[in-house]
Design a protein around this motif. Sequence first.
Motif, mmCIF file in Angstrom:
data_model
loop_
_atom_site.group_PDB
_atom_site.id
_atom_site.type_symbol
_atom_site.label_atom_id
_atom_site.label_comp_id
_atom_site.label_asym_id
_atom_site.label_seq_id
_atom_site.Cartn_x
_atom_site.Cartn_y
_atom_site.Cartn_z
ATOM 1 N N GLY A 226 28.221 33.587 43.116
ATOM 2 C CA GLY A 226 26.455 33.650 43.374
ATOM 3 C C GLY A 226 26.995 32.895 44.883
ATOM 4 N N ILE A 227 27.026 31.831 44.149
ATOM 5 C CA ILE A 227 26.985 30.633 45.250
ATOM 6 C C ILE A 227 28.384 31.094 46.304
ATOM 7 N N SER A 228 29.371 31.058 46.186
ATOM 8 C CA SER A 228 30.820 31.807 47.018
ATOM 9 C C SER A 228 30.377 32.198 48.336
ATOM 10 N N SER A 229 29.679 33.466 47.573
ATOM 11 C CA SER A 229 29.675 35.234 48.369
ATOM 12 C C SER A 229 28.352 34.997 48.880
ATOM 13 N N THR A 230 27.415 34.059 48.895
ATOM 14 C CA THR A 230 26.259 33.551 49.899
ATOM 15 C C THR A 230 26.363 31.756 50.546
ATOM 16 N N CYS A 231 27.672 31.750 51.019
ATOM 17 C CA CYS A 231 28.048 30.271 51.297
ATOM 18 C C CYS A 231 27.541 30.729 53.151
ATOM 19 N N GLY A 232 27.686 32.446 53.425
ATOM 20 C CA GLY A 232 27.671 32.172 55.155
ATOM 21 C C GLY A 232 28.717 31.638 55.372
ATOM 22 N N GLY A 233 29.101 32.470 56.814
ATOM 23 C CA GLY A 233 30.986 31.882 57.748
ATOM 24 C C GLY A 233 31.437 33.066 56.910
ATOM 25 N N ASN A 234 32.720 32.520 56.863
ATOM 26 C CA ASN A 234 33.944 33.490 55.965
ATOM 27 C C ASN A 234 33.447 33.989 54.385
ATOM 28 N N ALA A 235 32.025 34.156 54.234
ATOM 29 C CA ALA A 235 31.647 34.042 52.503
ATOM 30 C C ALA A 235 32.619 35.232 51.715
ATOM 31 N N ASP A 236 32.958 36.056 52.540
ATOM 32 C CA ASP A 236 33.641 37.721 52.440
ATOM 33 C C ASP A 236 35.082 37.116 52.088
ATOM 34 N N THR A 237 35.745 36.188 52.173
ATOM 35 C CA THR A 237 37.177 35.880 52.251
ATOM 36 C C THR A 237 37.402 34.280 50.904
ATOM 37 N N VAL A 238 35.601 33.497 51.226
ATOM 38 C CA VAL A 238 36.028 32.293 49.913
ATOM 39 C C VAL A 238 34.992 32.826 49.268
ATOM 40 N N SER A 239 34.820 34.313 48.140
ATOM 41 C CA SER A 239 34.665 34.456 47.407
ATOM 42 C C SER A 239 35.102 35.202 46.714
ATOM 43 N N LEU A 240 36.102 36.229 47.503
ATOM 44 C CA LEU A 240 37.808 36.286 46.874
ATOM 45 C C LEU A 240 38.054 35.868 46.788
ATOM 46 N N LEU A 241 39.014 34.092 47.242
ATOM 47 C CA LEU A 241 39.369 33.299 46.788
ATOM 48 C C LEU A 241 38.615 33.337 45.286
ATOM 49 N N CYS A 242 37.043 33.116 45.173
ATOM 50 C CA CYS A 242 36.700 31.982 44.007
ATOM 51 C C CYS A 242 36.832 32.598 42.901
ATOM 52 N N GLY A 243 36.655 34.986 43.370
ATOM 53 C CA GLY A 243 37.469 35.558 42.440
ATOM 54 C C GLY A 243 38.418 35.708 41.733
ATOM 55 N N ALA A 244 39.579 35.573 42.100
ATOM 56 C CA ALA A 244 40.585 35.658 41.945
ATOM 57 C C ALA A 244 41.302 34.249 40.789
ATOM 58 N N PHE A 245 39.939 33.216 41.696
ATOM 59 C CA PHE A 245 40.505 32.204 40.039
ATOM 60 C C PHE A 245 40.000 32.136 39.308
ATOM 61 N N CYS A 246 38.645 32.869 39.318
ATOM 62 C CA CYS A 246 38.103 33.053 38.289
ATOM 63 C C CYS A 246 38.535 33.826 37.221
ATOM 64 N N GLY A 247 39.225 35.290 37.787
ATOM 65 C CA GLY A 247 39.977 35.831 36.608
ATOM 66 C C GLY A 247 41.321 35.450 36.488
ATOM 67 N N ALA A 248 41.782 34.640 37.258
ATOM 68 C CA ALA A 248 42.930 34.095 36.620
ATOM 69 C C ALA A 248 42.427 32.930 35.719
ATOM 70 N N ARG A 249 41.591 32.121 35.741
ATOM 71 C CA ARG A 249 41.440 31.313 34.955
ATOM 72 C C ARG A 249 40.746 31.822 33.044
ATOM 73 N N PHE A 250 39.624 32.538 33.271
ATOM 74 C CA PHE A 250 38.970 33.876 32.883
ATOM 75 C C PHE A 250 39.526 34.908 31.887
ATOM 76 N N GLY A 251 40.192 35.189 33.012
ATOM 77 C CA GLY A 251 40.243 36.530 33.133
ATOM 78 C C GLY A 251 38.659 37.577 32.822
ATOM 79 N N ILE A 252 39.326 38.631 32.919
ATOM 80 C CA ILE A 252 37.795 39.943 33.309
ATOM 81 C C ILE A 252 36.872 40.184 32.236
#
Length: 290
Positions: A226-252
């Motif tokens: 939620g936070i990363s996807s609403t940070c403005g600027g390059n939010a789409d890529t920031v949230s892509l990285l954060c989403g990938a991190f979530c997937g690798a850390r916690f699983g789908i």
Amino acid sequence: MPSETNTARFSTEPAFSRAYKGHPNHNLLPGQYTDDGQLILISSRILAEGSWDNTNYAKELLRTYTLQKFRYPDGTTFAACKKMEKSGDLTGSGIYSDSTGCIGLAVPFALAFKDRKEMAKELLTACMVTHTHPGVHAAVIGFALLLNTLLETHDVEAGFTALQTAAENMDPLLAGKIANAVRIEKTGMPTADAVSIIGNTASVYQTLPLAVFFCRRYYIPRELLGISSTCGGNADTVSLLCGAFCGARFGISALPEDLIPQLERVGIFADLAEKLMNRETKSPDEESGE
């Protein structure tokens, strides 16, 4: 994507929505992916077939460009494709730019390779098709190492160390920016103030450090996305990285289950992810039949 180019309006509840009228991607429906998703799909299909092929990757990028199918492409990727079209040089048309246009490549490469040295070598050549800047190479390879380490060891600190070490070896400036983002997070500085200091532009020197800041501060996947996807600027890529991190850390299973079914072509992404995780590469001798 809807928050991209805007000022930050933070929310801890991630949701798909349409961009404002006049946004370059305002025609995309909620849940449709952007150019980052397109590059991930193109590279994943090539990797799923076996060995990485830089020429095929460049051809697919050029085809997408000439058919005008790119969804608001990163300016550097667009410029590289234009250069390919004009010069005919598919793999030598990269642009010296520090934009994050190819950072999504870290995701499929992290899934596909068990050997990290081989991954870094092939990922570097893939980046060079569009981006020749060493800071970009450090960012993409470093983030892929972070994801790969998380998938293998489930050790978060080991993952961040892998990223920091790669940055220190390849681009000290990027390493310093990431280290500064970590220091800012440890001070407990309010998120809005931290974003204004770290920056949220499309430069890897801001996008990646900001993603690291978010990943270290927010432990609940829904809040992080939620936070990363609403940070403005390059939010789409920031949230892509954060989403990938979530997937690798916690699983789908830890990702917001209400969002996954809404994702465009979710079945294709899932199928390719499984193929990459179970991918077996052939040696050059095996491929030639010797």
